[in-house]
Design a protein around this motif. Structure first.
Motif, PDB file in Angstrom:
ATOM      1  N   GLN A  55       0.811  -1.213   0.000  1.00  0.00           N
ATOM      2  CA  GLN A  55       0.000   0.000   0.000  1.00  0.00           C
ATOM      3  C   GLN A  55       0.849   1.270   0.000  1.00  0.00           C
ATOM      4  O   GLN A  55       0.544   2.211  -0.725  1.00  0.00           O
ATOM      5  CB  GLN A  55      -0.988  -0.023   1.167  1.00  0.00           C
ATOM      6  N   GLN A 110      -7.684   5.576   4.202  1.00  0.00           N
ATOM      7  CA  GLN A 110      -8.085   5.198   2.844  1.00  0.00           C
ATOM      8  C   GLN A 110      -9.446   5.806   2.508  1.00  0.00           C
ATOM      9  O   GLN A 110      -9.645   6.348   1.410  1.00  0.00           O
ATOM     10  CB  GLN A 110      -8.132   3.669   2.700  1.00  0.00           C
ATOM     11  N   HIS A 143      -8.528   3.327  -3.321  1.00  0.00           N
ATOM     12  CA  HIS A 143      -8.685   3.565  -1.886  1.00  0.00           C
ATOM     13  C   HIS A 143      -9.897   2.833  -1.313  1.00  0.00           C
ATOM     14  O   HIS A 143      -9.843   2.348  -0.178  1.00  0.00           O
ATOM     15  CB  HIS A 143      -8.714   5.060  -1.587  1.00  0.00           C
ATOM     16  N   ASN A 146      -8.687  -0.744  -1.021  1.00  0.00           N
ATOM     17  CA  ASN A 146      -7.752  -0.881   0.101  1.00  0.00           C
ATOM     18  C   ASN A 146      -8.487  -0.841   1.440  1.00  0.00           C
ATOM     19  O   ASN A 146      -8.164  -1.610   2.352  1.00  0.00           O
ATOM     20  CB  ASN A 146      -6.674   0.199   0.058  1.00  0.00           C
TER      21      ASN A 146
END
Length: 155
Positions: A55, A110, A143, A146
Motif C-alpha cells: 500500500q 483510505q 482507496h 484498500n
C-alpha cells in the motif's frame, strides 16, 4: 507561456486546490502506512508488513501522478510537510499502536482519501476535465478497495 487546454484559469485553480488536498492526504497516508510497516508487531506481523509495503508503494507512485496533474494544469504542487499539514484531512500517527489500531487507522485514511477525491469530481466535471476525472476515478477505486481489504482483517 499561457495555458490553452480548454479549461478556464479559474476552473484550473479550483481543480488544483482540490488536487493539492488530495496530494496532501495521499502523502500523509503514505508516511503513516510506511511508519506502520516498520513498526507493526504481533501474530499478523508478516502479512501486515507485506500488505503495508504494497500500500505505501502504491501511495508513493500516486503522489507523483497527482502532483504532475497539478503541474499540467498550471499550478505548483505543494511539497513540504508544512504545506501538507495545512491541507490534509488525515491526522498523523502518534505513539505506538497495536496491529488492530493500525488497521483501523489505515481504513480511516483510505476512506478519507476516497472522500477527498470524490469531492473534486463535481469541479472537474463542470470544467470537462476528463484527465482529472480519470485520475480521481482511479484513486477512488484503489482507496475503496484498500479500505475493504483492511476492514476484512478486523474481526
Amino acid at each position: 507561456m499561457k495555458i490553452n487546454i480548454g479549461i478556464e484559469e479559474s476552473d484550473r485553480k479550483d481543480i488544483t486546490a482540490g488536487l493539492s488536498a488530495l496530494l496532501a492526504d495521499t502523502y500523509t497516508l503514505y508516511l503513516k502506512t510506511h511508519n506502520y510497516h516498520w513498526n507493526v508487531t504481533g501474530p499478523m506481523f508478516q502479512g501486515l508488513h507485506t500488505l503495508f509495503e504494497t500500500q505505501y508503494t502504491e501511495l508513493a507512485l500516486a503522489v507523483d501522478l497527482i502532483a504532475e496533474r497539478i503541474r499540467a494544469l498550471g499550478e505548483f504542487a505543494p511539497g513540504s510537510y508544512k504545506e501538507f499539514a495545512k491541507l490534509t484531512s488525515i491526522k498523523e500517527a502518534e505513539g505506538h499502536s497495536t496491529a488492530d489500531e493500525m488497521i483501523k487507522d489505515l481504513v480511516k485514511g483510505q476512506e478519507a482519501i476516497a472522500k477527498t477525491a470524490r469531492s473534486i469530481v463535481p469541479v472537474a466535471d463542470k470544467a470537462s476535465d476528463e484527465p482529472t476525472l480519470d485520475l480521481l476515478t482511479q484513486r477512488m477505486q484503489i482507496h475503496e478497495k484498500n479500505a475493504w481489504m483492511l476492514r476484512s482483517l478486523i474481526s
